[in-house]
Design a protein around this motif. Sequence first.
Motif, short mmCIF file in Angstrom:
data_model
loop_
_atom_site.label_atom_id
_atom_site.label_comp_id
_atom_site.label_asym_id
_atom_site.label_seq_id
_atom_site.Cartn_x
_atom_site.Cartn_y
_atom_site.Cartn_z
N ASN A 39 0.84 -1.20 0.00
CA ASN A 39 0.00 0.00 0.00
C ASN A 39 0.87 1.23 0.00
O ASN A 39 1.80 1.34 0.80
CB ASN A 39 -0.88 0.05 1.26
CG ASN A 39 -2.02 -0.94 1.21
OD1 ASN A 39 -2.12 -1.78 2.08
ND2 ASN A 39 -2.84 -0.85 0.21
N GLY A 40 0.54 2.16 -0.89
CA GLY A 40 1.25 3.44 -0.91
C GLY A 40 2.60 3.40 -1.60
O GLY A 40 3.33 4.39 -1.61
N LYS A 43 2.16 2.32 -7.06
CA LYS A 43 1.69 1.56 -8.24
C LYS A 43 0.67 2.36 -9.05
O LYS A 43 0.81 2.53 -10.26
CB LYS A 43 1.05 0.22 -7.80
CG LYS A 43 1.96 -0.66 -7.00
CD LYS A 43 1.30 -1.96 -6.59
CE LYS A 43 0.12 -1.81 -5.64
NZ LYS A 43 0.47 -1.25 -4.30
N THR A 44 -0.37 2.85 -8.36
CA THR A 44 -1.41 3.62 -9.04
C THR A 44 -0.81 4.87 -9.68
O THR A 44 -1.13 5.23 -10.81
CB THR A 44 -2.53 4.00 -8.05
OG1 THR A 44 -3.13 2.80 -7.58
CG2 THR A 44 -3.58 4.88 -8.69
N THR A 45 0.08 5.51 -8.93
CA THR A 45 0.71 6.73 -9.45
C THR A 45 1.50 6.44 -10.71
O THR A 45 1.48 7.23 -11.67
CB THR A 45 1.62 7.34 -8.37
OG1 THR A 45 0.84 7.57 -7.19
CG2 THR A 45 2.24 8.64 -8.84
N GLN A 195 -1.69 -6.12 -5.57
CA GLN A 195 -1.20 -6.55 -4.25
C GLN A 195 -1.15 -8.07 -4.23
O GLN A 195 -0.39 -8.67 -3.48
CB GLN A 195 -2.19 -6.12 -3.16
CG GLN A 195 -2.44 -4.67 -3.09
CD GLN A 195 -1.86 -4.08 -1.83
OE1 GLN A 195 -1.30 -4.77 -0.99
NE2 GLN A 195 -2.00 -2.78 -1.71
N1 LIG Z 1 -4.06 12.59 -4.93
C1 LIG Z 1 -3.02 12.46 -4.10
N2 LIG Z 1 -2.51 13.53 -3.44
C2 LIG Z 1 -1.45 13.41 -2.60
N3 LIG Z 1 -0.80 12.24 -2.37
C3 LIG Z 1 -1.25 11.15 -3.02
C4 LIG Z 1 -2.38 11.20 -3.90
N4 LIG Z 1 -2.59 9.96 -4.36
C5 LIG Z 1 -1.65 9.17 -3.80
N5 LIG Z 1 -0.84 9.89 -3.00
C6 LIG Z 1 0.32 9.37 -2.22
O1 LIG Z 1 1.25 8.85 -3.15
C7 LIG Z 1 1.85 7.66 -2.61
C8 LIG Z 1 1.66 6.53 -3.62
O2 LIG Z 1 0.27 6.22 -3.72
P1 LIG Z 1 -0.31 5.22 -4.76
O3 LIG Z 1 -1.78 5.37 -4.76
O4 LIG Z 1 0.39 5.38 -6.05
O5 LIG Z 1 0.13 3.81 -4.11
P2 LIG Z 1 -0.32 2.33 -4.47
O6 LIG Z 1 0.95 1.54 -4.58
O7 LIG Z 1 -1.22 2.34 -5.63
O8 LIG Z 1 -1.07 1.87 -3.16
P3 LIG Z 1 -2.36 0.90 -2.97
O9 LIG Z 1 -1.82 -0.50 -3.03
O10 LIG Z 1 -2.86 1.24 -1.61
O11 LIG Z 1 -3.34 1.19 -4.07
C9 LIG Z 1 1.21 7.42 -1.27
O12 LIG Z 1 2.09 7.93 -0.29
C10 LIG Z 1 -0.06 8.24 -1.31
O13 LIG Z 1 -0.41 8.70 -0.05
#
Ligand SMILES: Nc1ncnc2c1ncn2[C@@H]1O[C@H](COP(=O)(O)OP(=O)(O)OP(=O)(O)O)[C@@H](O)[C@H]1O
Length: 237
Positions: A39-40, A43-45, A195
């Motif tokens: 988490n975090g 990946k999504t970013t 995940q």
């Molecule tokens: N819109 C936003 N504004 C500010 N910070 C963000 C935003 N979206 C995500 N983040 C931050 O960017 C980081 C990466 O988030 P991201 O969503 O890419 O992770 P992830 O690997 O997809 O996690 P998950 O498995 O929970 O989906 C995290 O620290 C998150 O808090």
Amino acid sequence: MSGDLEVRDLHAHYGTAHVLFGVDLTVPAGTTTALLGRNGAGKTTLLKSIANAEVRTSGSVRYGSTDLRALSPYRVARAGVQLVPEDRRIFTRLTVRENLRLATKAATPERPPVPVDRIVELFPLLGDLIGRAGYALSGGEQQLLAIARAMVGNPSLLLLDEPSEGLAPRIVEQVGDAIERLQSEFSLTVVLAEQNSRFAVDLADAVCVIDGGRVVFDGSAGEFATQDAVRERYLQV
Ligand SMILES: Nc1ncnc2c1ncn2[C@@H]1O[C@H](COP(=O)(O)OP(=O)(O)OP(=O)(O)O)[C@@H](O)[C@H]1O
Ligand SMILES: [Mg+2]
């Protein structure tokens, strides 16, 4: 329009928050990369950065000869790139057929849509539910619809954000079967953020693990299988 996806020295920011730190990733045309991390991790970013949506980036994202960072999200889709977001975003008050038909509207002559009937052949379960409203679909059915809708846009690069999230194992299997069918019939290039590493690695040629916005492992699915330390340190196993 297809080719390799090449991400180089990618940084991503949300406002003042710096989230990706110099990510490099190559996904050869027609292959699948599992993008893993807790988490975090980012990946999504990373998927949003590739699709040039909702996040500010620097560095380079090339798909074949196209610089995706120079394109609006609409033109990214025209370049053959479709992102299926984590939250699915189907139209819950529209039926399955209406959701799919709506996706055909975004088509252009250079990228004609895949006909809805053809999509329904690929997703027989959706065929049985074609007249049903989105709100009356299960989570797994909504996920299949979100993937099917992206396929209407005739992509060559599909970015899937946690398609197995929240689904029962039997449904995860159906989603996996659908992805496999698409891989073989459309020779798609796929980036699959998950995940659920077992599910993703089974479908993948290569694995990229990110942690704290940095790539911490990049190799073939076979190499990943031998990396117990990577799995223990960076993934929830
Ligand atoms: N819109 C936003 N504004 C500010 N910070 C963000 C935003 N979206 C995500 N983040 C931050 O960017 C980081 C990466 O988030 P991201 O969503 O890419 O992770 P992830 O690997 O997809 O996690 P998950 O498995 O929970 O989906 C995290 O620290 C998150 O808090
Ligand atoms: Mg995510």
